[in-house]
Design a protein around this motif. Structure first.
Motif, short mmCIF file in Angstrom:
data_model
loop_
_atom_site.label_atom_id
_atom_site.label_comp_id
_atom_site.label_asym_id
_atom_site.label_seq_id
_atom_site.Cartn_x
_atom_site.Cartn_y
_atom_site.Cartn_z
N MET A 1 -14.12 -30.50 -15.42
CA MET A 1 -14.51 -29.26 -14.91
C MET A 1 -15.98 -29.01 -15.25
O MET A 1 -16.27 -29.34 -16.60
CB MET A 1 -13.64 -27.95 -15.27
N PRO A 2 -16.83 -28.72 -14.38
CA PRO A 2 -18.25 -28.58 -14.69
C PRO A 2 -18.45 -27.04 -15.54
O PRO A 2 -17.79 -26.26 -15.33
CB PRO A 2 -19.13 -28.66 -13.53
N TYR A 3 -19.76 -27.01 -15.95
CA TYR A 3 -20.14 -25.61 -16.51
C TYR A 3 -21.38 -25.07 -15.33
O TYR A 3 -22.10 -25.99 -15.03
CB TYR A 3 -21.04 -25.85 -17.90
N PHE A 4 -21.25 -23.99 -15.01
CA PHE A 4 -22.11 -23.41 -13.92
C PHE A 4 -23.12 -22.29 -14.69
O PHE A 4 -22.62 -21.64 -15.47
CB PHE A 4 -21.50 -22.66 -12.82
N ILE A 5 -24.41 -22.34 -14.58
CA ILE A 5 -25.02 -21.40 -15.10
C ILE A 5 -25.85 -20.61 -14.14
O ILE A 5 -26.29 -21.17 -12.97
CB ILE A 5 -26.38 -22.20 -15.70
N TYR A 6 -25.65 -19.18 -14.08
CA TYR A 6 -25.96 -18.26 -13.06
C TYR A 6 -27.26 -17.17 -13.74
O TYR A 6 -26.86 -16.93 -14.90
CB TYR A 6 -24.84 -17.38 -12.43
N GLU A 7 -27.79 -16.61 -12.96
CA GLU A 7 -28.86 -15.72 -13.18
C GLU A 7 -28.01 -14.37 -12.41
O GLU A 7 -27.72 -14.56 -11.28
CB GLU A 7 -30.07 -15.58 -12.43
N VAL A 8 -27.62 -13.40 -13.14
CA VAL A 8 -26.82 -12.42 -12.92
C VAL A 8 -27.98 -11.03 -12.79
O VAL A 8 -28.49 -10.51 -13.91
CB VAL A 8 -25.78 -11.70 -13.66
N GLY A 9 -28.39 -10.57 -11.57
CA GLY A 9 -29.23 -9.29 -11.30
C GLY A 9 -28.69 -8.10 -11.77
O GLY A 9 -27.54 -7.84 -11.87
N PRO A 10 -29.59 -7.23 -11.51
CA PRO A 10 -29.17 -5.69 -11.91
C PRO A 10 -27.93 -5.04 -11.08
O PRO A 10 -27.30 -4.33 -11.51
CB PRO A 10 -30.48 -5.07 -11.76
N LEU A 11 -28.13 -5.69 -9.74
CA LEU A 11 -26.98 -5.24 -8.99
C LEU A 11 -25.74 -6.51 -8.94
O LEU A 11 -25.10 -6.32 -7.77
CB LEU A 11 -27.40 -4.81 -7.52
N LYS A 12 -25.65 -7.07 -9.74
CA LYS A 12 -24.52 -8.21 -10.02
C LYS A 12 -24.82 -9.19 -8.83
O LYS A 12 -23.93 -9.66 -8.41
CB LYS A 12 -23.06 -7.57 -9.83
N ILE A 13 -25.89 -9.48 -8.41
CA ILE A 13 -26.33 -10.33 -7.49
C ILE A 13 -26.38 -11.80 -8.38
O ILE A 13 -27.27 -12.03 -9.32
CB ILE A 13 -27.61 -9.93 -6.76
N LEU A 14 -25.53 -12.58 -7.64
CA LEU A 14 -25.33 -14.12 -8.48
C LEU A 14 -26.29 -15.08 -7.93
O LEU A 14 -26.46 -15.12 -6.53
CB LEU A 14 -23.91 -14.66 -8.36
N ASN A 15 -27.03 -15.88 -8.61
CA ASN A 15 -27.85 -16.86 -8.36
C ASN A 15 -27.72 -17.95 -9.23
O ASN A 15 -28.07 -18.12 -10.27
CB ASN A 15 -29.56 -16.39 -8.50
N LYS A 16 -27.13 -19.03 -8.41
CA LYS A 16 -26.74 -20.22 -9.43
C LYS A 16 -28.13 -21.00 -9.68
O LYS A 16 -29.00 -21.17 -8.64
CB LYS A 16 -25.94 -21.00 -8.45
N ARG A 17 -28.19 -21.40 -10.79
CA ARG A 17 -29.47 -22.10 -11.11
C ARG A 17 -29.26 -23.65 -11.59
O ARG A 17 -30.12 -24.14 -11.44
CB ARG A 17 -29.96 -21.14 -12.75
N ALA A 18 -28.08 -23.73 -12.19
CA ALA A 18 -27.83 -25.18 -12.49
C ALA A 18 -26.07 -25.57 -12.67
O ALA A 18 -25.47 -24.60 -12.69
CB ALA A 18 -28.58 -25.65 -13.87
N VAL A 19 -25.83 -26.73 -12.72
CA VAL A 19 -24.53 -27.23 -13.18
C VAL A 19 -24.92 -28.34 -14.20
O VAL A 19 -25.61 -29.20 -13.94
CB VAL A 19 -23.89 -27.82 -11.81
N ALA A 20 -23.90 -28.31 -14.96
CA ALA A 20 -23.84 -29.32 -16.19
C ALA A 20 -22.51 -29.82 -16.32
O ALA A 20 -21.32 -29.21 -16.20
CB ALA A 20 -24.53 -28.60 -17.47
N ALA A 21 -22.66 -31.06 -16.97
CA ALA A 21 -21.09 -31.69 -17.03
C ALA A 21 -20.65 -31.43 -18.39
O ALA A 21 -19.60 -31.47 -18.80
CB ALA A 21 -21.37 -33.14 -16.97
N SER A 22 -21.51 -31.13 -19.50
CA SER A 22 -21.15 -31.12 -20.77
C SER A 22 -21.57 -29.47 -21.43
O SER A 22 -22.53 -28.93 -20.96
CB SER A 22 -21.58 -31.85 -21.73
N PHE A 23 -20.95 -29.02 -22.42
CA PHE A 23 -21.07 -27.70 -22.82
C PHE A 23 -22.55 -27.91 -23.46
O PHE A 23 -23.31 -26.88 -23.36
CB PHE A 23 -20.13 -27.28 -24.19
#
Length: 75
Positions: A1-23
């Motif tokens: 399973m991959p790791y997903f990295i998100y920016e979470v804005g002030p109104l809980k708006i999710l913006n996917k920034r990256a996906v990584a294979a390792s921690f």
């Protein structure tokens, strides 16, 4: 399973920034993104381990329950 990295804005708006294979890789990406954040915007960078993008976004969108052992008055 991959790791997903998100920016979470002030109104809980999710913006996917990256996906990584390792921690280790995901942590490095998240730390680099956090260094570039303006603290006045209220934006956070969150990393989550999930089977797919949909599960990651659903988990990040759910409110977290307060741990009962942490609730109450501090003496």
């Amino acid at each position: 399973m991959p790791y997903f990295i998100y920016e979470v804005g002030p109104l809980k708006i999710l913006n996917k920034r990256a996906v990584a294979a390792s921690f280790k890789e995901a942590k490095a990406i998240a730390n680099d993104l956090r260094k570039g954040l303006d603290p006045n915007t209220g934006t956070q960078v969150k990393m989550i381990f999930a089977e797919n993008e949909l599960q990651a976004e659903e988990t990040l969108s759910q409110p977290r329950e307060l741990d009962p052992s942490l609730a109450g008055d501090d003496y």
